[in-house]
Write a protein that holds these residues in place. Structure first.
Motif, PDB file in Angstrom:
ATOM      1  N   ALA A 109       6.493  14.577  76.153  1.00 43.59           N
ATOM      2  CA  ALA A 109       5.319  14.014  76.818  1.00 43.59           C
ATOM      3  C   ALA A 109       5.662  12.770  77.628  1.00 43.59           C
ATOM      4  N   ARG A 110       6.743  12.077  77.258  1.00 42.64           N
ATOM      5  CA  ARG A 110       7.176  10.870  77.979  1.00 42.64           C
ATOM      6  C   ARG A 110       8.198  11.204  79.060  1.00 42.64           C
ATOM      7  N   GLY A 111       8.567  12.482  79.165  1.00 39.85           N
ATOM      8  CA  GLY A 111       9.550  12.875  80.164  1.00 39.85           C
ATOM      9  C   GLY A 111      10.984  12.766  79.701  1.00 39.85           C
ATOM     10  N   GLY A 112      11.190  12.578  78.396  1.00 37.48           N
ATOM     11  CA  GLY A 112      12.538  12.491  77.843  1.00 37.48           C
ATOM     12  C   GLY A 112      12.646  11.407  76.801  1.00 37.48           C
ATOM     13  N   GLY A 113      13.863  11.210  76.303  1.00 38.78           N
ATOM     14  CA  GLY A 113      14.067  10.202  75.273  1.00 38.78           C
ATOM     15  C   GLY A 113      15.510  10.162  74.828  1.00 38.78           C
ATOM     16  N   ALA A 114      15.755   9.401  73.794  1.00 39.28           N
ATOM     17  CA  ALA A 114      17.111   9.238  73.259  1.00 39.28           C
ATOM     18  C   ALA A 114      17.066   9.293  71.743  1.00 39.28           C
ATOM     19  N   ILE A 115      18.004  10.025  71.177  1.00 36.84           N
ATOM     20  CA  ILE A 115      18.164  10.109  69.726  1.00 36.84           C
ATOM     21  C   ILE A 115      19.558   9.616  69.385  1.00 36.84           C
ATOM     22  N   VAL A 116      19.636   8.703  68.431  1.00 41.35           N
ATOM     23  CA  VAL A 116      20.921   8.173  67.972  1.00 41.35           C
ATOM     24  C   VAL A 116      21.032   8.455  66.481  1.00 41.35           C
ATOM     25  N   ASN A 117      22.013   9.245  66.118  1.00 41.39           N
ATOM     26  CA  ASN A 117      22.256   9.571  64.711  1.00 41.39           C
ATOM     27  C   ASN A 117      23.415   8.723  64.191  1.00 41.39           C
ATOM     28  N   ILE A 118      23.259   8.199  63.000  1.00 42.49           N
ATOM     29  CA  ILE A 118      24.287   7.347  62.404  1.00 42.49           C
ATOM     30  C   ILE A 118      25.062   8.150  61.366  1.00 42.49           C
ATOM     31  N   ALA A 119      26.339   8.352  61.632  1.00 42.46           N
ATOM     32  CA  ALA A 119      27.193   9.104  60.717  1.00 42.46           C
ATOM     33  C   ALA A 119      28.159   8.139  60.032  1.00 42.46           C
ATOM     34  N   SER A 120      29.441   8.424  60.069  1.00 41.73           N
ATOM     35  CA  SER A 120      30.456   7.627  59.383  1.00 41.73           C
ATOM     36  C   SER A 120      31.820   8.158  59.788  1.00 41.73           C
ATOM     37  N   ILE A 121      32.835   7.311  59.690  1.00 46.49           N
ATOM     38  CA  ILE A 121      34.178   7.825  59.936  1.00 46.49           C
ATOM     39  C   ILE A 121      34.607   8.809  58.855  1.00 46.49           C
ATOM     40  N   SER A 122      33.830   8.902  57.775  1.00 48.34           N
ATOM     41  CA  SER A 122      34.082   9.953  56.787  1.00 48.34           C
ATOM     42  C   SER A 122      33.778  11.335  57.352  1.00 48.34           C
ATOM     43  N   ALA A 123      33.170  11.380  58.551  1.00 48.19           N
ATOM     44  CA  ALA A 123      32.944  12.644  59.244  1.00 48.19           C
ATOM     45  C   ALA A 123      34.065  12.963  60.225  1.00 48.19           C
ATOM     46  N   LEU A 124      35.111  12.145  60.230  1.00 45.34           N
ATOM     47  CA  LEU A 124      36.264  12.383  61.102  1.00 45.34           C
ATOM     48  C   LEU A 124      37.481  12.848  60.313  1.00 45.34           C
ATOM     49  N   ALA A 125      37.604  12.359  59.112  1.00 41.77           N
ATOM     50  CA  ALA A 125      38.718  12.729  58.241  1.00 41.77           C
ATOM     51  C   ALA A 125      38.255  12.546  56.803  1.00 41.77           C
ATOM     52  N   PRO A 162      39.078  10.098  50.266  1.00 44.57           N
ATOM     53  CA  PRO A 162      39.109  10.409  48.836  1.00 44.57           C
ATOM     54  C   PRO A 162      37.951   9.759  48.078  1.00 44.57           C
ATOM     55  N   GLY A 163      37.279  10.566  47.282  1.00 45.34           N
ATOM     56  CA  GLY A 163      36.186  10.049  46.470  1.00 45.34           C
ATOM     57  C   GLY A 163      34.826  10.080  47.128  1.00 45.34           C
ATOM     58  N   LEU A 164      34.753  10.520  48.383  1.00 46.15           N
ATOM     59  CA  LEU A 164      33.473  10.533  49.088  1.00 46.15           C
ATOM     60  C   LEU A 164      33.115  11.940  49.546  1.00 46.15           C
ATOM     61  N   ALA A 165      33.383  12.931  48.707  1.00 44.12           N
ATOM     62  CA  ALA A 165      33.233  14.319  49.137  1.00 44.12           C
ATOM     63  C   ALA A 165      31.811  14.653  49.565  1.00 44.12           C
ATOM     64  N   GLY A 166      30.833  14.391  48.717  1.00 44.70           N
ATOM     65  CA  GLY A 166      29.463  14.769  49.043  1.00 44.70           C
ATOM     66  C   GLY A 166      28.935  14.036  50.262  1.00 44.70           C
ATOM     67  N   TYR A 167      29.150  12.735  50.296  1.00 47.65           N
ATOM     68  CA  TYR A 167      28.725  11.920  51.436  1.00 47.65           C
ATOM     69  C   TYR A 167      29.408  12.392  52.711  1.00 47.65           C
ATOM     70  N   GLY A 168      30.723  12.573  52.642  1.00 46.13           N
ATOM     71  CA  GLY A 168      31.469  12.981  53.823  1.00 46.13           C
ATOM     72  C   GLY A 168      31.050  14.338  54.335  1.00 46.13           C
ATOM     73  N   ILE A 169      30.834  15.297  53.439  1.00 49.40           N
ATOM     74  CA  ILE A 169      30.396  16.628  53.855  1.00 49.40           C
ATOM     75  C   ILE A 169      29.079  16.539  54.617  1.00 49.40           C
ATOM     76  N   SER A 170      28.156  15.741  54.121  1.00 52.23           N
ATOM     77  CA  SER A 170      26.852  15.621  54.792  1.00 52.23           C
ATOM     78  C   SER A 170      26.992  14.992  56.168  1.00 52.23           C
ATOM     79  N   LYS A 171      27.919  14.054  56.324  1.00 51.20           N
ATOM     80  CA  LYS A 171      28.108  13.419  57.629  1.00 51.20           C
ATOM     81  C   LYS A 171      28.863  14.329  58.593  1.00 51.20           C
ATOM     82  N   TRP A 172      29.777  15.151  58.082  1.00 51.98           N
ATOM     83  CA  TRP A 172      30.382  16.180  58.932  1.00 51.98           C
ATOM     84  C   TRP A 172      29.299  17.101  59.471  1.00 51.98           C
ATOM     85  N   ALA A 173      28.368  17.492  58.616  1.00 50.26           N
ATOM     86  CA  ALA A 173      27.283  18.375  59.044  1.00 50.26           C
ATOM     87  C   ALA A 173      26.406  17.696  60.094  1.00 50.26           C
ATOM     88  N   LEU A 174      26.189  16.393  59.942  1.00 50.95           N
ATOM     89  CA  LEU A 174      25.396  15.661  60.920  1.00 50.95           C
ATOM     90  C   LEU A 174      26.087  15.645  62.284  1.00 50.95           C
TER      91      LEU A 174
END
Length: 245
Positions: free
Chosen positions: A128-144, A147-159
């Motif tokens: 309705a405004r003719g467009g917009g911007a979405i910014v999602n905040i992930a983590s470098i755990s979504a790049l590689a 260790p120890g952050l499996a669940g969090y990292g998987i969710s950020k990879w998906a994001l």
């Protein structure tokens, strides 16, 4: 940053957390009118400190119907929605061997489904405004793997995947979708428990020899939300002091 978001209506989730408490005043200083949300009602104090240009809505991002109420508040109070910042998230320590489906589901409900809910909810208002911007905040755990952050990292990879698909599909609506991947922060939800003395040990492995401050992440968000980034969509901006270089 003054005026970069002048007149823009921004929905910002996770406003009660450390990153939100820093980012919200900076967004306001850049001219944004803010709808701040969080499941933690202490976010109301963040809005209160900003004043009439900020509104707080108690909000569970995993609840699709709650998102509709947030958008309605934005439209009724400020006239529309220009920007969505999916900042809300949950973190914790897990490994693949012990990660339960229930616990993984919780990460995905907030870190992935919450962002998807938000994008779907704001799209009609942005059209309705003719467009917009979405910014999602992930983590470098979504790049590689971290260790120890499996669940969090998987969710950020998906994001990351969700953000790329959304950028490609929503471009036709003039809605830009970009991803920020912070490294270690001064307000990180996850402490470097494996190292003593914690973050100071981690910072020794960062080329810039320190962790990020929250305002450094907020400035990147402001850029991506602003018209200065009008030709930027589908981008992944890593803000980690060179850690993943």
């Amino acid at each position: 940053m003054a005026g970069e978001l002048a007149g823009k209506v921004v929905i910002f989730t996770g406003a009660a957390g450390g990153q939100g408490r820093v980012a919200a005043p900076l967004l306001a200083a850049a001219g944004a009118r803010l709808v701040l949300t969080d499941i933690d009602e202490r976010g109301a104090a963040v809005a209160g400190e900003i004043g009439s240009e900020a509104l707080f809505v108690a909000h569970d991002v995993s609840d699709r119907a709650a998102w509709d109420r947030v958008v309605e508040c934005a439209v009724e109070t400020f006239g529309g929605v220009d920007v969505l910042v999916n900042n809300a998230g949950v973190a914790g320590r897990d490994d693949v061997q012990s990660l339960s489906a229930e616990r993984l589901g919780h990460y995905l409900d907030v870190n992935l489904i919450g962002a998807l809910n938000g994008m779907q909810a704001v799209l009609p208002a942005m059209r309705a405004r003719g467009g917009g911007a979405i910014v999602n905040i992930a983590s470098i755990s979504a790049l590689a793997s971290t260790p120890g952050l499996a669940g969090y990292g998987i969710s950020k990879w998906a994001l990351r995947g969700l953000s790329r698909y959304a950028a490609a599909e929503l471009a036709a609506d003039k809605v830009r979708v970009n991803l920020v991947l912070p490294g270690a922060l001064d307000v990180s939800m996850i402490k470097d428990a494996a190292a003593s003395p914690g973050k100071s040990s981690f910072s020794e492995r960062v080329p810039l020899r320190r962790v990020a401050t929250s305002d450094e992440i907020a400035r990147v968000v402001i850029f991506l939300a602003s018209d200065a980034a009008s030709y930027v969509t589908g981008a992944e901006l890593t803000v980690d002091g060179g850690y993943s270089a």
